[in-house]
Design a protein around this motif. Structure first.
Motif, PDB file in Angstrom:
ATOM      1  N   MET A   1      52.603  43.924  38.198  1.00  0.00           N
ATOM      2  CA  MET A   1      51.926  42.632  38.177  1.00  0.00           C
ATOM      3  C   MET A   1      51.121  42.500  36.889  1.00  0.00           C
ATOM      4  O   MET A   1      50.441  43.442  36.467  1.00  0.00           O
ATOM      5  N   ARG A   2      51.177  41.338  36.288  1.00  0.00           N
ATOM      6  CA  ARG A   2      50.487  41.120  35.032  1.00  0.00           C
ATOM      7  C   ARG A   2      48.973  41.042  35.245  1.00  0.00           C
ATOM      8  O   ARG A   2      48.514  40.565  36.286  1.00  0.00           O
ATOM      9  N   PRO A   3      48.181  41.514  34.265  1.00  0.00           N
ATOM     10  CA  PRO A   3      46.711  41.465  34.406  1.00  0.00           C
ATOM     11  C   PRO A   3      46.194  40.049  34.656  1.00  0.00           C
ATOM     12  O   PRO A   3      45.217  39.861  35.382  1.00  0.00           O
ATOM     13  N   ARG A   4      46.869  39.066  34.049  1.00  0.00           N
ATOM     14  CA  ARG A   4      46.429  37.678  34.235  1.00  0.00           C
ATOM     15  C   ARG A   4      46.516  37.264  35.701  1.00  0.00           C
ATOM     16  O   ARG A   4      45.621  36.593  36.227  1.00  0.00           O
ATOM     17  N   ASP A   5      47.592  37.678  36.385  1.00  0.00           N
ATOM     18  CA  ASP A   5      47.750  37.342  37.800  1.00  0.00           C
ATOM     19  C   ASP A   5      46.706  38.050  38.663  1.00  0.00           C
ATOM     20  O   ASP A   5      46.226  37.488  39.662  1.00  0.00           O
ATOM     21  N   ILE A   6      46.344  39.276  38.272  1.00  0.00           N
ATOM     22  CA  ILE A   6      45.312  40.005  39.025  1.00  0.00           C
ATOM     23  C   ILE A   6      43.976  39.280  38.919  1.00  0.00           C
ATOM     24  O   ILE A   6      43.255  39.108  39.911  1.00  0.00           O
ATOM     25  N   ARG A   7      43.649  38.849  37.686  1.00  0.00           N
ATOM     26  CA  ARG A   7      42.393  38.115  37.499  1.00  0.00           C
ATOM     27  C   ARG A   7      42.389  36.818  38.305  1.00  0.00           C
ATOM     28  O   ARG A   7      41.374  36.438  38.897  1.00  0.00           O
ATOM     29  N   LEU A   8      43.529  36.127  38.326  1.00  0.00           N
ATOM     30  CA  LEU A   8      43.613  34.885  39.092  1.00  0.00           C
ATOM     31  C   LEU A   8      43.469  35.143  40.590  1.00  0.00           C
ATOM     32  O   LEU A   8      42.823  34.363  41.304  1.00  0.00           O
ATOM     33  N   LEU A   9      44.070  36.235  41.083  1.00  0.00           N
ATOM     34  CA  LEU A   9      43.930  36.566  42.502  1.00  0.00           C
ATOM     35  C   LEU A   9      42.479  36.834  42.867  1.00  0.00           C
ATOM     36  O   LEU A   9      41.992  36.399  43.928  1.00  0.00           O
ATOM     37  N   VAL A  10      41.768  37.541  41.995  1.00  0.00           N
ATOM     38  CA  VAL A  10      40.348  37.813  42.247  1.00  0.00           C
ATOM     39  C   VAL A  10      39.556  36.506  42.248  1.00  0.00           C
ATOM     40  O   VAL A  10      38.703  36.276  43.120  1.00  0.00           O
ATOM     41  N   LEU A  11      39.853  35.631  41.276  1.00  0.00           N
ATOM     42  CA  LEU A  11      39.165  34.341  41.204  1.00  0.00           C
ATOM     43  C   LEU A  11      39.431  33.505  42.450  1.00  0.00           C
ATOM     44  O   LEU A  11      38.507  32.905  43.033  1.00  0.00           O
ATOM     45  N   ILE A  12      40.683  33.457  42.880  1.00  0.00           N
ATOM     46  CA  ILE A  12      41.045  32.693  44.074  1.00  0.00           C
ATOM     47  C   ILE A  12      40.332  33.243  45.305  1.00  0.00           C
ATOM     48  O   ILE A  12      39.834  32.485  46.149  1.00  0.00           O
ATOM     49  N   ALA A  13      40.256  34.583  45.422  1.00  0.00           N
ATOM     50  CA  ALA A  13      39.573  35.200  46.559  1.00  0.00           C
ATOM     51  C   ALA A  13      38.086  34.836  46.562  1.00  0.00           C
ATOM     52  O   ALA A  13      37.517  34.502  47.613  1.00  0.00           O
ATOM     53  N   LEU A  14      37.449  34.864  45.392  1.00  0.00           N
ATOM     54  CA  LEU A  14      36.027  34.520  45.306  1.00  0.00           C
ATOM     55  C   LEU A  14      35.794  33.055  45.671  1.00  0.00           C
ATOM     56  O   LEU A  14      34.847  32.719  46.399  1.00  0.00           O
ATOM     57  N   PHE A 432      50.265  33.355  44.129  1.00  0.00           N
ATOM     58  CA  PHE A 432      50.739  34.125  45.281  1.00  0.00           C
ATOM     59  C   PHE A 432      52.221  34.476  45.131  1.00  0.00           C
ATOM     60  O   PHE A 432      52.634  35.616  45.397  1.00  0.00           O
ATOM     61  N   VAL A 433      53.031  33.485  44.735  1.00  0.00           N
ATOM     62  CA  VAL A 433      54.468  33.729  44.575  1.00  0.00           C
ATOM     63  C   VAL A 433      54.718  34.774  43.498  1.00  0.00           C
ATOM     64  O   VAL A 433      55.534  35.699  43.669  1.00  0.00           O
ATOM     65  N   ARG A 434      54.031  34.661  42.363  1.00  0.00           N
ATOM     66  CA  ARG A 434      54.192  35.651  41.301  1.00  0.00           C
ATOM     67  C   ARG A 434      53.813  37.047  41.780  1.00  0.00           C
ATOM     68  O   ARG A 434      54.524  38.029  41.498  1.00  0.00           O
ATOM     69  N   ALA A 435      52.689  37.142  42.504  1.00  0.00           N
ATOM     70  CA  ALA A 435      52.228  38.444  42.966  1.00  0.00           C
ATOM     71  C   ALA A 435      53.220  39.066  43.948  1.00  0.00           C
ATOM     72  O   ALA A 435      53.556  40.265  43.838  1.00  0.00           O
TER      73      ALA A 435
END
Length: 453
Positions: A1-14, A432-435
């Motif tokens: 998984m790309r770092p950008r997607d990880i950051r977005l997942l964290v942002l979405i969770a927050l 979500f789809v990318r992850a």
């Protein structure tokens, strides 16, 4: 998984956690204190007249139909009515122009409708009138020379007595309800500005033992006798006031005289029980609709549909949180706008997933199919949402111009919901789809049924 997607997942969770906390019905509010800085804000869902109960009043200029009414006079009347409404302590009232001659007033949760109506439509013209030695009883209607034209004076019957106005409420600085220390009855204490104090002082000094009647809307309130000069510009209006009546008079006096008389054209009362039933039915209908949508997405699109369902939950939380933070006063049409925006959010996901299906049928990899699906659907989603926003703007302008607050509520909640749906469909669902494709791509690549293909 790309770092950008990880950051977005964290942002979405927050964002989802914060939105869930704000949307929580028992939210305690925001209370911060850092040194000398203090911030306190309650976070409540504001309910409109049809959900909370209350009263709607339509006021109209009480003038001949053929008489042209100055727009500035109506704007001033609306501002004065709004000040009076705020003084009633009503939460989130609505006061707006309804055409060229009318003012729409909505009072959620009002407990004393009759007093409220009298407070709103009363012209509030206060006069101190010299009646000589004549003591006029309270409630007597009189004619004064204030605002009386030569033509109107000539048209009066010969026996009509025209009394001289010494001063008007224009010189009133403040008015409050107090209690007579001897009788305990409510009285109205007033304070005049510098000009009013000068006029009042000179008149009382030169007219000892004469009557200086206090008149509201050409009706005698009291007829006190001048016992001596009153140079400080302070006095008391006595009368046979009930407490609520005294408070209503103070409100009218403090917030000025209306430039034009108003009459009540229509009143509509909504009981709190009916409002509570509306809330319960709306919540029930919304819950059933969301469950049906969730099941459809899950059954028809399988894994992508499940991801879209999670995104829709986040959409609902974020939208409700924005309603409470802005805040937006929620009405039945507003709830309808919110539910319609849920359909718009689902529509965006359907467009994306259908494009993904087409890409997968053409043999593209999961990652490429996902990216191409979102890219090809984006134009349609943007065009659809822009059209909806344009319609919401037209509805909002219509509601603002003609006093249709429910139309405005529908437009605002729909426009806000569509804006959030773009965030959830394009950012949340896409992330979500990318992850999922990045983490489980090998396992689901050959399971076409899981992708709804």
């Amino acid at each position: 998984m790309r770092p950008r997607d990880i950051r977005l997942l964290v942002l979405i969770a927050l964002v989802a956690i914060f939105a869930a906390w704000v949307a929580w019905p028992a939210n305690p509010g925001i209370h911060l204190r850092i040194g000398q800085f203090e911030f306190s804000r309650s976070i409540d869902m504001l309910l409109g007249l049809d959900l909370r109960g209350g009263m709607s009043v339509l006021l109209e200029a009480d003038l001949p139909e053929d008489q042209v009414i100055d727009a500035d006079s109506m704007a001033t009347a609306r501002a004065i009515v709004e000040s009076r409404v705020n003084a009633l302590g009503v939460t989130e009232p609505v006061v707006q122009a309804a055409g060229a001659r009318r003012i729409q007033v909505e009072l959620p949760g009002i407990e004393d409708p009759e007093t409220a109506i009298e407070t709103l439509k009363g012209t509030g013209l206060l006069e101190w009138v010299d009646t000589g030695t004549e003591v006029l009883p309270p409630g007597t209607q009189i004619v004064t020379d204030f605002g009386l034209s030569d033509e109107e004076r000539a048209a009066l019957p010969e026996e009509t007595v025209v009394y001289s106005t010494v001063m008007t409420g224009r010189n009133l600085r403040d008015a409050t309800v107090e209690f007579d220390p001897q009788t305990g009855a409510p009285v109205i204490a007033f304070e005049l500005d510098s000009e009013g104090a000068r006029i009042f002082g000179e008149h009382t000094a030169n007219n000892v033992n004469r009557i200086l009647a206090i008149v509201l809307d050409k009706e005698i309130l009291s007829s006190p006798r001048i016992s001596g000069a009153i140079p400080d510009g302070r006095g008391v209006i006595t009368g046979q006031f009930a407490l609520e009546e005294a408070r209503s008079l103070v409100t009218q006096l403090r917030y000025g005289a209306l430039p034009i008389p108003l009459r009540v054209v229509d009143t509509r009362a909504v009981g709190p029980t009916l409002g509570q039933e509306s809330v319960e039915r709306s919540v029930r209908a919304g819950a059933v609709g969301l469950i049906v949508v969730f099941l459809f997405m899950l059954i028809y699109y399988r894994l992508p549909g499940a991801l879209a369902d999670v995104a829709l939950v986040i959409y609902a939380l974020v939208t409700l949180a924005l309603f409470k933070l802005i805040p937006v006063t929620l009405t039945l049409p507003g709830i309808a706008g919110f539910l319609l925006s849920v359909g718009m959010a689902v529509d965006a996901n359907i467009l994306i997933f259908e494009r993904m299906r087409e890409e997968l049928r053409q043999g593209r990899s999961l990652e490429r199919a996902g990216e191409h699906g979102f890219r090809r659907a984006w134009t349609s989603i943007l065009d659809s949402n822009l059209s909806t926003w344009l319609i919401c703007l037209v509805l909002w302008m219509f509601g603002n111009s003609f006093g249709a607050s429910m139309v405005k509520g529908f437009a605002i909640t729909l426009a806000l919901g569509v804006a959030v749906s773009m965030f959830t469909a394009v950012l949340v669902t896409r992330t979500f789809v990318r992850a999922v494709f990045a983490l489980a791509g090998d396992k689901i690549r050959d399971k076409k049924w899981l992708l709804g293909v």
